[in-house]
Design a protein around this motif. Structure first.
Motif, short mmCIF file in Angstrom:
data_model
loop_
_atom_site.label_atom_id
_atom_site.label_comp_id
_atom_site.label_asym_id
_atom_site.label_seq_id
_atom_site.Cartn_x
_atom_site.Cartn_y
_atom_site.Cartn_z
N GLU A 1 -59.72 29.86 140.93
CA GLU A 1 -60.11 30.78 139.94
C GLU A 1 -59.81 31.92 141.10
O GLU A 1 -59.67 33.40 140.25
N ASN A 2 -60.75 32.37 141.80
CA ASN A 2 -60.95 33.77 142.34
C ASN A 2 -59.66 34.40 142.75
O ASN A 2 -60.08 35.45 143.11
N LEU A 3 -58.81 34.01 143.04
CA LEU A 3 -57.33 34.03 142.90
C LEU A 3 -57.21 35.14 141.80
O LEU A 3 -56.41 35.74 140.88
N ALA A 4 -56.91 34.28 140.49
CA ALA A 4 -56.92 34.28 139.18
C ALA A 4 -57.37 35.72 138.84
O ALA A 4 -56.72 36.21 138.45
N LEU A 5 -58.83 35.45 139.36
CA LEU A 5 -59.93 35.97 138.46
C LEU A 5 -60.19 37.71 139.30
O LEU A 5 -60.38 38.78 138.82
N GLY A 6 -59.77 37.36 140.69
CA GLY A 6 -59.89 38.19 141.64
C GLY A 6 -58.67 39.59 142.20
O GLY A 6 -58.73 40.05 141.05
N LYS A 7 -58.12 39.11 143.03
CA LYS A 7 -57.04 39.86 143.26
C LYS A 7 -55.50 39.74 141.99
O LYS A 7 -54.89 41.04 141.98
N MET A 8 -54.85 38.57 141.93
CA MET A 8 -54.50 39.28 141.50
C MET A 8 -54.19 39.31 139.81
O MET A 8 -53.17 39.81 139.08
N LEU A 9 -55.38 39.14 139.29
CA LEU A 9 -56.15 40.08 137.96
C LEU A 9 -56.10 41.17 138.19
O LEU A 9 -55.17 42.84 137.18
N GLU A 10 -56.61 42.40 139.23
CA GLU A 10 -56.70 43.23 140.18
C GLU A 10 -54.80 44.07 140.20
O GLU A 10 -54.38 44.82 139.52
N VAL A 11 -53.88 43.49 140.01
CA VAL A 11 -52.85 43.73 140.63
C VAL A 11 -51.89 43.53 139.40
O VAL A 11 -50.83 44.69 138.73
N GLU A 12 -51.89 42.41 138.68
CA GLU A 12 -51.30 42.63 137.21
C GLU A 12 -52.24 43.94 136.31
O GLU A 12 -51.06 45.18 135.47
N GLN A 13 -53.05 44.76 136.20
CA GLN A 13 -53.67 46.25 135.99
C GLN A 13 -52.80 47.07 136.19
O GLN A 13 -53.09 47.93 135.48
N LEU A 14 -52.36 46.48 137.50
CA LEU A 14 -51.92 47.87 138.35
C LEU A 14 -50.51 48.13 137.56
O LEU A 14 -50.16 49.07 137.78
N LEU A 15 -49.76 46.92 137.45
CA LEU A 15 -48.94 47.14 137.07
C LEU A 15 -48.84 47.59 135.18
O LEU A 15 -47.76 47.71 135.69
N GLU A 16 -49.53 46.99 134.97
CA GLU A 16 -49.34 47.51 133.30
C GLU A 16 -50.17 48.99 133.12
O GLU A 16 -49.41 49.10 132.43
N ASP A 17 -50.69 49.62 133.55
CA ASP A 17 -51.12 50.75 133.90
C ASP A 17 -49.73 51.80 134.39
O ASP A 17 -49.70 52.66 134.48
N LYS A 18 -48.80 51.02 135.53
CA LYS A 18 -47.38 51.64 136.17
C LYS A 18 -47.22 52.06 135.27
O LYS A 18 -46.07 51.19 133.64
#
Lengths: 766, 69
Positions: free
Chosen positions: B52-69
């Motif tokens: 859970e902490n990975l899915a809602l932490g680092k992973m989410l962060e990277v997902e959002q970063l990629l979505e804004d690229k």
């Protein structure tokens, strides 16, 4: 967005316009900043503000005739700020902080005839710009008319500092010049340009007409000669001397550079400003008078007087909008960010979140003195983002899936009234009312069928507004076309909408449909006999979609009155009403901000809330507000449950309610077989209420959980914690991988946790 | 390609293989970007654990970063 459009939009927002005081100051001193510094006891900061714009601040600060005082907004409610007294306090207690730099010498020699404040200002400004400035005066001292001030007002010593300042910038001073006809000819020969200060003894002997200089350039009939300063019909104004000296210096600078003397000088001198500042509600505090008028303000008095400054700004839209507050910006700056965001080819588009967080509700446009169309800008930008494939997929996907569900087999329905084959009217409750209060939809429909002739059909579905808000133009138009065709199949009856969003969408995008609001219809009908009014007064929460529908708002109020509910109006109703956070799909693209918006709307009144939009009702209920839907009182539930305590059903609950409503109505009213549920629907879940709330925020539906468990139980692919016997499984139905921690129980599968991610793991379908 | 490690001891075991999870490098992908990450994986069937902490932490962060690229 085109740059031209950006400029036009930027000019619409007036937040950056000058405050009235600066606009009324001939040299635009930042009086507002000066007051802020003094009020904060930042003496050096206050002096810096003066030093930045005011020439010879030690002199001018003592004798400024404060033309800004008349313009002060405070004068509309009482005494304007005592600007001059504060300037005097500042320059007499705080020595110079900022000395303007002198630019490198760049040729060009200018003669300044006279030594009044206009001449001094012109000479100083030109010398700062690197020009050779030669001051020629028949006097033996500088100052002109300034020397007539009493010693305690303007000590000779301070005037002497002015001479030092001029010398320090390299100004050459010639005193005791004899002015005659040849004098000007010689001066014009020796210099490239000439300024004549009319506050100069013996100027008449030069035999040149200085009485009518050009008002913009101060040029007179002779080439390269400019004149200003001195007394006018209104007498002698200190700031007029400064203005003319500065204006002449700028003209001469342009003359020496051989560029236009007149281009773009509209903002020089006293100029109009469009800044709007709300003064309603500001206490009209009296001016602070110095205990000893001769000595002027003490520090304490100065702080008290400066603190009366209301720091004029507009910010009217920001004051009311949760979105603008969150991004801490006004439309002018936001639209610039949107423009820049669109222009990014490679790199991070940092404004995406902001663009997708606007509620598109139009409250700011109504509040704005110039109708800034921020909602249109944000929505159009979203459509551009979708078209250019730069829209973040996660922003609206959940909302669009919700819409798809409402339009799908398990929730959508379109039928004539049972036993009839035509419809005069078609009741369209909207997806959210069906999701929030299915029994109310049924009761309302039955009421309409009983009291209206010609057949009342029913259509369960969605108007497509989520697609519109999310910038999915194509999907929106397709949805609308399908809907129009379906209405056509039913013989184009008059559509009666319970939801104001549906109403506005149909009116704007399907002009071929005839639409009426349920509220206007009910207002003209017999109301249910068992309608029950609560005893306490209630606050009406208009939805944002009736902002421009005064008749619907009036009908709602009529109905409320008829059933005997007493109401207390609050200012943020009607045209100014807030959005609950559902508008523009804000609550999907920005979950925490959606909650803030709902809370802001809920907090507008202390009374219990009365909404007539299902999303307003549910979103405010989710914040803990006691709030009911008007239909709850018109058609009381058989259970007698207090409508104010009806919980927010959440996303899963709404799905369930829509599906149950269709099932129920099909079987009871039309005696038809409802559609078969897929196998995973049979899986029973046990979910604690707190977890349910968390799942709602995480946009995880019970249905998603059923799919995960169904798949894990069937395939056996799952993890186990041997200590507590919990299983952990994952499944990716389409674009999101869901993880569920669960264990089998007697009542069904007990769900302990669920979360999701969008990253694709090895072996998962892309 | 650099590898980011998100391994940590876990009580979860693969239920179908009855095996403890072990660190293994795997590729995860989003918006056309592939990342090589070290995660806890079943050594037999390859079941990858995303806590859970990975899915809602680092992973989410990277997902959002990629979505804004």
């Amino acid at each position: 967005m085109e740059q031209q459009q950006l400029r036009k939009l930027e000019a619409t927002c007036i937040q950056e316009e000058s405050p009235q005081c600066s606009a009324a100051c001939p040299i635009h001193i930042d009086v507002r900043a000066f007051m802020a510094c003094l009020a904060g006891k930042d003496w050096r900061g206050a002096r810096r503000v003066l030093d930045r714009t005011m020439p010879f601040a030690d002199i001018v600060g003592r004798i400024c005739d404060e033309p800004c005082r008349q313009a002060c907004k405070r004068s509309e409610i009482g005494d304007p700020l005592a600007v001059h007294r504060l300037e005097r306090f500042c320059v007499t207690t705080q020595p110079m902080v900022l000395r303007s730099p002198r630019l490198p010498a760049k040729g060009g020699s200018v003669a300044v005839i006279g030594s009044g404040l206009a001449a001094m200002t012109a000479a100083l400004d030109l010398a700062r710009k690197g020009r050779t400035a030669v001051m020629l005066t028949s006097d033996e001292q500088i100052g002109g008319s300034l020397r007539q001030y009493a010693e305690e007002m303007l000590p000779a010593q301070v005037l002497a500092v002015g001479v030092e300042t001029l010398y320090s910038y390299g100004v050459i001073l010639h005193f005791g010049c004899s002015l005659n006809q040849e004098f000007l000819a010689t001066v014009r020969q020796d210099h490239d340009a000439v300024f004549l200060d009319r506050d100069c003894r013996g100027l008449a002997t030069l035999a040149v007409d200085c009485t009518q200089p050009d008002p913009v350039t101060l040029a007179i009939g002779l080439d390269g000669c400019f004149a200003g300063g001195g007394s006018t019909a209104n007498g002698f104004s200190v700031m007029k001397q400064v203005e003319d000296g500065r204006r002449a210096a700028l003209s001469i600078e342009r003359y020496l550079q051989k560029v236009s003397l007149t281009a773009q000088r509209e903002r020089e001198g006293v100029c109009p400003t469009r800044l709007f500042t709300q003064i309603a509600g500001i206490p009209p505090l009296s001016e602070v008078l110095p205990a000893d008028p001769a000595a002027g303000y003490t520090a304490r008095e100065a702080v008290a007087e400066a603190a009366r400054c209301i720091q004029c700004e507009c910010m009217e839209c920001v004051k009311q909008c949760a979105f603008l507050q969150e991004f801490n910006d006004y439309p002018k700056r936001l639209v610039r960010k949107i423009y820049n965001n669109e222009a990014i080819v490679q790199g991070t588009r940092t404004a995406n979140k902001m663009i997708n967080s606007c509620m598109l509700c139009g409250q700011c446009t109504v509040i704005c003195p110039h109708d800034f169309p921020l909602n249109t800008v944000c929505r159009t930008t979203r459509a551009n983002m979708v078209a250019s494939a730069t829209m973040p997929p996660s922003a609206h996907e959940f909302a669009l899936q919700d819409m798809e569900f409402s339009l799908g087999t398990f929730a959508a329905l379109a039928r004539h009234q049972p036993g009839r084959d035509s419809s005069r009217l078609l009741f369209f409750p909207g997806c959210q009312l069906a999701g929030s209060a299915p029994q109310t939809v049924e009761q309302t429909y039955l009421h309409l069928t009983r009291h209206l002739d010609g057949g009342v059909g029913l259509m369960l579905g969605c108007c497509g507004i989520p697609a519109h808000w999310s910038g999915r133009q194509e999907l929106f138009h397709r949805t609308m076309q399908t809907l129009v065709a379906e209405v056509g199949r039913l013989g184009d009856p008059l559509i009666v909408t319970a939801c104001s969003s549906c109403y506005t969408v149909f009116k704007e995008f399907a002009p071929q449909l005839t639409v009426q609001s349920l509220w206007q219809l009910l207002d003209k009908m017999e109301l249910p006999a068992n309608a029950a009014a609560p005893p306490q007064p209630m606050a009406i929460h208009d939805p944002c979609t009736v902002r421009h529908e005064p008749q619907i708002r009036a009908s709602v109020r009529n109905i409320i009155k008829k059933i005997g509910i007493s109401t207390e109006e609050h200012p943020y109703a009607g045209e100014l009403t807030d959005c609950c956070g559902y508008g523009g799909l804000m609550q999907f693209a920005n979950v925490p901000l959606g909650e803030k918006a709902a809370r802001a709307k809920a907090r507008r009144s202390e009374c219990d809330g009365l909404a007539y939009c299902a999303m307003c009702r549910d979103n405010m209920a989710a914040t803990g507000r006691r709030v009911a839907h008007l239909l709850d009182y018109l058609f009381p539930a058989a259970s007698r449950q207090d409508p104010l305590l009806r919980p927010n059903p959440g996303f899963s609950g709404r799905h369930e309610n829509r599906a149950r409503l269709k099932q129920h109505l099909l079987t009871t009213l039309w005696q038809e077989e409802p559609p078969m549920n897929p196998a995973h629907k049979e899986i029973k879940l046990v979910i604690a209420p707190q977890l349910m709330e968390l799942l709602d925020k995480r946009h995880i539906l019970e249905d998603d959980i059923r799919k995960v468990i169904g798949q894990a139980e069937q395939s056996g692919r799952r993890l186990v914690d041997p200590e507590n016997g919990h299983f952990l499984a994952s499944y990716r139905p389409v674009r999101v991988t869901y993880w569920v921690e669960y264990q089998p129980g007697r009542q069904g599968f007990i769900v302990h946790n669920a979360y999701s991610h969008r990253m694709i793991l090895p072996g998962e379908a892309k | 390609m650099s590898t980011f490690s998100f391994i940590s001891e876990t009580a979860w075991r693969c239920a179908s293989c009855n095996k403890e999870l072990h660190p293994r490098k795997v590729n995860v992908e989003y918006m056309g970007s592939v990342f090589n990450v070290e995660l806890m994986v079943c050594p037999v069937c390859g079941f990858v654990l995303i806590p859970e902490n990975l899915a809602l932490g680092k992973m989410l962060e990277v997902e959002q970063l990629l979505e804004d690229k």
